[in-house]
Motif scaffolding. Sequence first.
Motif, PDB file in Angstrom:
ATOM      1  N   UNK A  14      41.425  35.971  48.823  1.00  0.00           N
ATOM      2  CA  UNK A  14      41.717  37.172  48.566  1.00  0.00           C
ATOM      3  C   UNK A  14      43.118  37.046  47.848  1.00  0.00           C
ATOM      4  N   UNK A  15      43.382  38.286  46.783  1.00  0.00           N
ATOM      5  CA  UNK A  15      44.674  38.408  46.431  1.00  0.00           C
ATOM      6  C   UNK A  15      44.763  39.683  45.229  1.00  0.00           C
ATOM      7  N   UNK A  16      45.629  39.028  44.136  1.00  0.00           N
ATOM      8  CA  UNK A  16      45.617  40.058  43.139  1.00  0.00           C
ATOM      9  C   UNK A  16      45.345  39.365  41.872  1.00  0.00           C
ATOM     10  N   UNK A  67      22.464  33.407  43.036  1.00  0.00           N
ATOM     11  CA  UNK A  67      23.358  34.320  43.521  1.00  0.00           C
ATOM     12  C   UNK A  67      24.019  33.538  44.846  1.00  0.00           C
ATOM     13  N   UNK A  68      25.189  34.337  45.187  1.00  0.00           N
ATOM     14  CA  UNK A  68      25.836  33.833  46.247  1.00  0.00           C
ATOM     15  C   UNK A  68      26.261  35.008  47.105  1.00  0.00           C
ATOM     16  N   UNK A  69      26.471  34.613  48.289  1.00  0.00           N
ATOM     17  CA  UNK A  69      27.117  35.687  49.511  1.00  0.00           C
ATOM     18  C   UNK A  69      28.798  35.304  49.561  1.00  0.00           C
ATOM     19  N   UNK A  70      29.331  36.521  49.310  1.00  0.00           N
ATOM     20  CA  UNK A  70      30.862  36.546  49.604  1.00  0.00           C
ATOM     21  C   UNK A  70      31.023  36.594  51.077  1.00  0.00           C
ATOM     22  N   UNK A  71      31.300  35.830  51.751  1.00  0.00           N
ATOM     23  CA  UNK A  71      31.567  35.909  53.177  1.00  0.00           C
ATOM     24  C   UNK A  71      32.428  36.907  53.664  1.00  0.00           C
ATOM     25  N   UNK A  72      33.581  36.916  52.836  1.00  0.00           N
ATOM     26  CA  UNK A  72      34.731  37.682  53.207  1.00  0.00           C
ATOM     27  C   UNK A  72      34.343  38.950  53.078  1.00  0.00           C
ATOM     28  N   UNK A  73      33.327  39.580  52.047  1.00  0.00           N
ATOM     29  CA  UNK A  73      32.943  40.760  52.138  1.00  0.00           C
ATOM     30  C   UNK A  73      31.770  41.180  52.222  1.00  0.00           C
ATOM     31  N   UNK A 101      35.641  31.443  45.206  1.00  0.00           N
ATOM     32  CA  UNK A 101      35.735  32.848  44.566  1.00  0.00           C
ATOM     33  C   UNK A 101      37.245  33.272  44.752  1.00  0.00           C
ATOM     34  N   UNK A 102      37.732  34.006  43.716  1.00  0.00           N
ATOM     35  CA  UNK A 102      38.724  34.538  43.579  1.00  0.00           C
ATOM     36  C   UNK A 102      38.668  36.286  43.595  1.00  0.00           C
ATOM     37  N   UNK A 103      39.028  36.935  44.771  1.00  0.00           N
ATOM     38  CA  UNK A 103      38.553  38.198  45.093  1.00  0.00           C
ATOM     39  C   UNK A 103      39.892  39.182  44.839  1.00  0.00           C
ATOM     40  N   UNK A 104      39.817  39.952  43.894  1.00  0.00           N
ATOM     41  CA  UNK A 104      40.999  40.984  43.779  1.00  0.00           C
ATOM     42  C   UNK A 104      40.972  42.066  45.037  1.00  0.00           C
ATOM     43  N   UNK A 105      42.024  42.365  45.557  1.00  0.00           N
ATOM     44  CA  UNK A 105      42.006  43.292  46.654  1.00  0.00           C
ATOM     45  C   UNK A 105      42.078  44.777  46.076  1.00  0.00           C
ATOM     46  N   UNK A 113      46.777  35.611  48.233  1.00  0.00           N
ATOM     47  CA  UNK A 113      47.184  35.954  49.504  1.00  0.00           C
ATOM     48  C   UNK A 113      46.704  35.463  50.700  1.00  0.00           C
ATOM     49  N   UNK A 114      45.664  35.325  50.601  1.00  0.00           N
ATOM     50  CA  UNK A 114      44.709  34.631  51.692  1.00  0.00           C
ATOM     51  C   UNK A 114      43.714  33.825  51.447  1.00  0.00           C
ATOM     52  N   UNK A 115      43.582  32.768  52.359  1.00  0.00           N
ATOM     53  CA  UNK A 115      42.354  31.689  51.924  1.00  0.00           C
ATOM     54  C   UNK A 115      41.300  31.481  52.933  1.00  0.00           C
ATOM     55  N   UNK A 116      40.142  31.685  52.549  1.00  0.00           N
ATOM     56  CA  UNK A 116      39.269  31.299  53.658  1.00  0.00           C
ATOM     57  C   UNK A 116      38.310  30.167  53.246  1.00  0.00           C
ATOM     58  N   UNK A 117      38.553  28.937  54.058  1.00  0.00           N
ATOM     59  CA  UNK A 117      37.985  27.812  53.772  1.00  0.00           C
ATOM     60  C   UNK A 117      37.350  27.174  55.067  1.00  0.00           C
ATOM     61  N   UNK A 118      35.899  27.033  54.856  1.00  0.00           N
ATOM     62  CA  UNK A 118      35.143  26.793  56.057  1.00  0.00           C
ATOM     63  C   UNK A 118      33.691  26.148  55.563  1.00  0.00           C
TER      64      UNK A 118
END
Lengths: 172, 172
Positions: free
Chosen positions: A161-163, A98-104, A121-125, B154-159
């Motif tokens: 993050x995006x659509x 499993x992974x952690x999605x840091x943004x979320x 990851x591609x995260x749909x807002x 729309x945004x990118x997190x890269x770390x």
Amino acid sequence: MPKKKTSENVTVGITPVALKEHEHAHCIDDAINTAEAYCKNAKLRFTPIRRKVLEILAQEHRAIGAYAILERLRENGFGSQPPLAYRALEFLTKHGLAHKVERLNAFISCTHPTKEHSPAFLICRTCSSVAETTLDAAKTSLGGIARAANFRMEGLVMESEGLCSSCSRAAT
Amino acid sequence: MPKKKTSENVTVGITPVALKEHEHAHCIDDAINTAEAYCKNAKLRFTPIRRKVLEILAQEHRAIGAYAILERLRENGFGSQPPLAYRALEFLTKHGLAHKVERLNAFISCTHPTKEHSPAFLICRTCSSVAETTLDAAKTSLGGIARAANFRMEGLVMESEGLCSSCSRAAT
DNA sequence: CGATGTTATGTTATAATGTAACATTATTGA
DNA sequence: TCAATAATGTTACATTATAACATAACATCG
């Protein structure tokens, strides 16, 4: 998720792997079976609580917060103290299941287990779907910069993050 | 930070921009002056608290947590309620004068303000230094995957977490 | 088997991070 | 100067995460 068809057959709407319409039950079975085989091979203990957490994660192509997982655990007869969830998640993420999605600040089951990889990851807002793909960290643009700077990369977080395709179309 | 020399002249040890030995006072002045000019031009209000938060951030090539910032604010005669820090940080990040490092849940002043960019970070797990570089999100490998999937980034997190040059040498 | 070391789980408490909501004050612009 | 907007003050709380220590399960080696 863009379009829900039945609980077993869901349109997920991004391409990488959580892609397209698919028999979603396979995702769950695959995740569990792969994890089981992997743990057996590596002599790791795939305990009931770890299995249940992975099941919970694999049920959705979304990231799930630790406390939401905890609630699901409670519903399934496990305890509901935070360390239960966090310890299982630590095990699963440590071994790439499993992974952690840091943004979320949330977690998702891996769709490419066993393969050594840097997930992205591609995260749909809008629909909150999260699609995983894999990268070779060293070959990314940041990898080149790191090399030039003698920075030794050990881990890479790459999330956009995006659509997603469906939500993007819908938003027009 | 790899080697501290004086409080005014610090070796930072990564290449992108927080790079090399430099008169660190310039970083702070530059950050403030650039922010001031930017806000004036964009008719934004660079209020005392926003200025102070940026000053606090610019004092280190490290990411600083909101509550650490809050403490510094209190020391400087401002209030110490969380919203004070979070609101200033929201303003600064929204306008690209600072960034959030998701991996650390902490904030850092931007070293490339005014330029429209996707920031990327190299985070040293030993000395905690954070170096910023910029990317064209669309040209990253994930950008290609997103395009193929009709995902609208729309945004990118890269770390990347790892060892900076100094700490890497020291670890041998 | 049974002692022993190791790993996992149970449990309590608390730390760290982040936000909602509403009142007040300051600034802007007509 | 008035009204609208933006910023700040303030209280309370929500969410995410971990420390610390006790107990239980499991492994393995004699």
